[in-house]
Design an enzyme around this catalytic site. Structure first.
Site, PDB file in Angstrom:
ATOM      1  N   SER A   4      78.564 -81.225 -78.078  1.00 48.54           N
ATOM      2  CA  SER A   4      77.706 -80.706 -79.633  1.00 48.54           C
ATOM      3  C   SER A   4      78.019 -81.092 -80.857  1.00 48.54           C
ATOM      4  CB  SER A   4      77.520 -79.022 -80.148  1.00 48.54           C
ATOM      5  OG  SER A   4      76.634 -79.138 -80.842  1.00 48.54           O
ATOM      6  N   ASP A  57      75.307 -82.849 -86.872  1.00 50.88           N
ATOM      7  CA  ASP A  57      76.538 -82.553 -86.118  1.00 50.88           C
ATOM      8  C   ASP A  57      76.126 -83.697 -84.460  1.00 50.88           C
ATOM      9  OD1 ASP A  57      74.744 -81.848 -84.637  1.00 50.88           O
ATOM     10  OD2 ASP A  57      75.777 -80.354 -82.935  1.00 50.88           O
ATOM     11  N   ARG A  96      72.604 -79.094 -85.487  1.00 49.96           N
ATOM     12  CA  ARG A  96      73.073 -78.405 -86.765  1.00 49.96           C
ATOM     13  C   ARG A  96      72.708 -79.215 -87.995  1.00 49.96           C
ATOM     14  NH1 ARG A  96      78.898 -76.074 -85.057  1.00 49.96           N
ATOM     15  NH2 ARG A  96      77.973 -74.782 -82.894  1.00 49.96           N
ATOM     16  N   LYS A 149      67.607 -75.699 -81.646  1.00 47.47           N
ATOM     17  CA  LYS A 149      67.776 -76.370 -83.441  1.00 47.47           C
ATOM     18  C   LYS A 149      67.978 -77.485 -83.757  1.00 47.47           C
ATOM     19  CE  LYS A 149      72.416 -75.703 -82.563  1.00 47.47           C
ATOM     20  NZ  LYS A 149      72.932 -74.891 -81.703  1.00 47.47           N
TER      21      LYS A 149
HETATM   22  C1  G16 Z   1      75.740 -73.606 -79.941  1.00 49.70           C
HETATM   23  C2  G16 Z   1      74.609 -72.427 -79.764  1.00 49.70           C
HETATM   24  C3  G16 Z   1      74.604 -72.000 -80.776  1.00 49.70           C
HETATM   25  C4  G16 Z   1      76.166 -71.231 -80.522  1.00 49.70           C
HETATM   26  C5  G16 Z   1      77.032 -71.962 -80.934  1.00 49.70           C
HETATM   27  C6  G16 Z   1      78.179 -71.557 -81.231  1.00 49.70           C
HETATM   28  O1  G16 Z   1      75.282 -74.564 -80.311  1.00 49.70           O
HETATM   29  O2  G16 Z   1      73.947 -72.901 -78.904  1.00 49.70           O
HETATM   30  O3  G16 Z   1      73.503 -71.219 -80.290  1.00 49.70           O
HETATM   31  O4  G16 Z   1      75.239 -69.919 -82.083  1.00 49.70           O
HETATM   32  O5  G16 Z   1      76.933 -73.206 -79.849  1.00 49.70           O
HETATM   33  O6  G16 Z   1      78.528 -70.290 -80.216  1.00 49.70           O
HETATM   34  P1  G16 Z   1      79.932 -69.766 -79.894  1.00 49.70           P
HETATM   35  O7  G16 Z   1      79.805 -68.920 -81.094  1.00 49.70           O
HETATM   36  O8  G16 Z   1      79.890 -69.237 -79.037  1.00 49.70           O
HETATM   37  O9  G16 Z   1      80.385 -70.996 -79.939  1.00 49.70           O
HETATM   38  P2  G16 Z   1      76.173 -75.888 -80.536  1.00 49.70           P
HETATM   39  O10 G16 Z   1      75.497 -76.634 -81.324  1.00 49.70           O
HETATM   40  O11 G16 Z   1      77.667 -76.036 -80.506  1.00 49.70           O
HETATM   41  O12 G16 Z   1      75.540 -76.298 -79.217  1.00 49.70           O
END
Ligand code: G16
Length: 543
Positions: free
Chosen positions: A113, A277, A282, A376
């Site tokens: 991510s 991102d 994101r 998302k």
């Molecule tokens: C992931 C999850 C999201 C979450 C985010 C932050 O996003 O898909 O649902 O809000 O991580 O998570 P944490 O607060 O546990 O670090 P992504 O965009 O990193 O895949």
């Protein structure tokens, strides 16, 4: 070309976090690490024989090699077909869409991510299910169990498969279909949004800057914004995906998207700025000199989504993660829509979306999306904003000012303390949990605690239950602090502190968030002893 079984041993700690398995790239490159996890996943889904899968990633370092490994393992495990993005590229939302469009049994998405990429940075892998959404907690647990008992994995001996051109290839009995990563996703966006209205906006001289942050959305943004909607060439910056994301953090927030923030606060700022991102799920929205918090963006979209053709019937309901500000709740209440509060993690929205209980979801962590996919979706949010601006004729800052006048303003900020000692972080959280019952009735920084709890959630659709999802402390006067440890970091622990204060006095809607949240911040520090325990007098990142 033959398939064989290769003996291996369980590797401790291959447990998925908030979103799949994220580790240092060198961990993934170590013998058996990736292979064990892929085989455990194929076992965890009940075996791969005859199944059809999607595979793609965000183009970060080790993406091409990992995709070849997955293809060879899929063939050895009897997979019937793999649909893979050209050059191994697929944004997370585009992968989710391909799974749904082609009715496959799921797919592997390779990404960490927003975490940096490179041999000394981060890598990740996640499995999305047949509904296009992240593995449920139940599936994640099953995969983890498999990682702990694995003894061998399947591997097909073969040369690398060429992925530079679309078309079909064979690997043993398995068909590999290489697709344009952008085409189907772009067609979906054209169905959901008023492309004519947005094209007219650009034709009228509306200026935009989209920062793809050297990550996967570059090709998507060039195609949709510049080719299909007619935004001038150069609207998309940093639009070529690089294995190390140009040595940056591909994290769309004011800290890491500083190039875009500089443009949007400069003398020749365009009307609209946005960023996405590493893997394209994101988003960041910014007007001329006006940054929009993800929580406010969610609330604004909830109030105006009906302006987009795909949502003209109105929303069935909205959902937000618990730490996300309650701004969207106020829109839902005013419009008589259901509003759900879930734990952090997009996977918790899946059942609500599948059941039609909610068709707009969002998180404070720059995630917004709808039931068009089960992830998302960064560009979706950007196009939704463009659609709202085009139809309403209002600027970003005018839209936000009107919104706050109507619904009040939820001042909001997240403070991250990164790479802190895991023991220090765990002790901070456990000591805080131990005193939760004693907090109501006490005052901190002039704020009276009304409620203090550790968030748990029973899914209203499948009734699964999770606990320990973050500490929530509410104060009289609609203020709130949430504390939790991130589930996506790869170094030490990251403490996230979420600060919120509602303001409904029309004369006080344009304070700085720092001023409006000063007391809440102080109360959080007094209650959790953040400075004393971590030795940090300021967070590493504030969003
Ligand atoms: C992931 C999850 C999201 C979450 C985010 C932050 O996003 O898909 O649902 O809000 O991580 O998570 P944490 O607060 O546990 O670090 P992504 O965009 O990193 O895949």
């Amino acid at each position: 070309m033959t398939a064989r079984r290769i003996a291996t041993q369980a590797i401790p700690g291959q447990q998925a976090g908030t979103s799949g398995l994220r580790r240092k790239t060198r961990d993934f490159m170590a013998p058996h690490f990736l292979e064990n996890y892929v085989q455990a996943t194929l076992n965890g889904i009940g075996g791969a024989a005859g199944k059809r899968l999607v595979v793609g990633g965000d183009g970060r370092y080790f993406n091409p090699e990992a995709i070849q490994v997955i293809l060879r393992m899929a063939a050895a495990n009897g997979v019937a077909e793999v649909i893979v993005g050209r050059d191994g590229l697929l944004s997370t939302p585009a992968a989710s869409h391909l799974i749904r469009l082609n009715k496959t049994d799921g797919g592997f998405i390779l990404s960490a991510s927003h975490n940096p990429g490179g041999i000394d940075a981060d890598f990740g892998i996640k499995f999305n299910m047949a509904n296009g959404g992240p593995a449920s907690q139940t599936l994640a647990d099953a995969i983890y169990d498999e990682t702990q008992t694995i003894a061998d994995y399947g591997m097909f001996d073969a040369h690398d498969i060429a992925l530079h051109e679309t078309g079909t290839r064979q690997l043993g009995d398995m068909t590999i279909t290489v697709v344009d990563p952008v085409a189907d996703y772009a067609a979906l966006m054209a169905e959901l949004f008023d492309f004519n209205a947005i094209a007219k906006l650009f034709a009228g001289g509306f200026g935009m800057c989209f920062d793809a942050m050297h990550a996967v959305t570059g090709p998507y943004a060039h195609k949709i914004l510049e080719d299909m909607l007619g935004a001038p060439k150069g609207t998309v910056i940093n639009g070529i995906p690089l294995p190390d994301f140009g040595k940056g953090h591909p994290d769309p927030n004011p800290i890491w998207a500083h190039e875009l923030m500089g443009i949007m606060t400069g003398p020749d700022a365009p009307d609209f700025g946005a960023a996405s991102d590493g893997d394209g799920d994101r988003n960041m929205i910014v007007g001329r000199g006006a940054y929009v918090t993800p929580s406010d963006s969610l609330a604004l979209i909830a109030a105006h989504a009906h302006l987009a053709p795909g949502y003209a019937q109105g929303l069935s309901g909205v959902a937000r993660s618990m730490p996300t500000s309650t701004a969207v709740d106020r829109v839902a209440a005013a419009k008589g829509m259901a509003c759900f509060e879930t734990p952090t993690g997009w996977k918790f929205f899946g059942t609500l979306l599948d059941a039609g209980k909610a068709n707009l979801c969002g998180e404070e962590s720059a995630g917004t999306g709808s039931d068009h996919v089960r992830e998302k979706d960064g560009l979706w949010a950007v196009l939704m904003w463009l659609n709202i601006i085009a139809v309403s004729g209002k600027s970003v800052s005018a839209l936000m000012q009107d919104h706050w006048q109507n619904y009040g303003r939820n001042y909001y900020s997240r403070h991250d303390y990164e790479a802190i000692d895991i023991n220090v972080a765990n002790r901070l959280v456990s000591d805080l949990k131990a005193k939760l019952d004693s907090l109501p009735g006490q005052s901190f920084a002039g704020l009276d605690v009304t409620e203090a709890s550790d968030f748990s959630y029973r899914d209203p659709v499948d009734h699964s239950f999770v606990e320990g999802q973050g500490i929530q402390i509410k104060f009289a006067g609609d203020a709130r602090v949430v504390l939790r440890l991130s589930g996506t970091g790869t170094e030490g622990a990251t403490l996230r502190v979420y600060l919120e204060q509602l303001e409904t006095d029309a004369a006080r809607l344009n304070q700085t968030p720092e001023d409006a949240l000063a007391a809440v911040k102080q109360a959080a520090d007094e209650i959790a002893e953040i400075t004393a325990r971590t030795g940090r007098d300021a967070p590493d990142v504030k969003t």
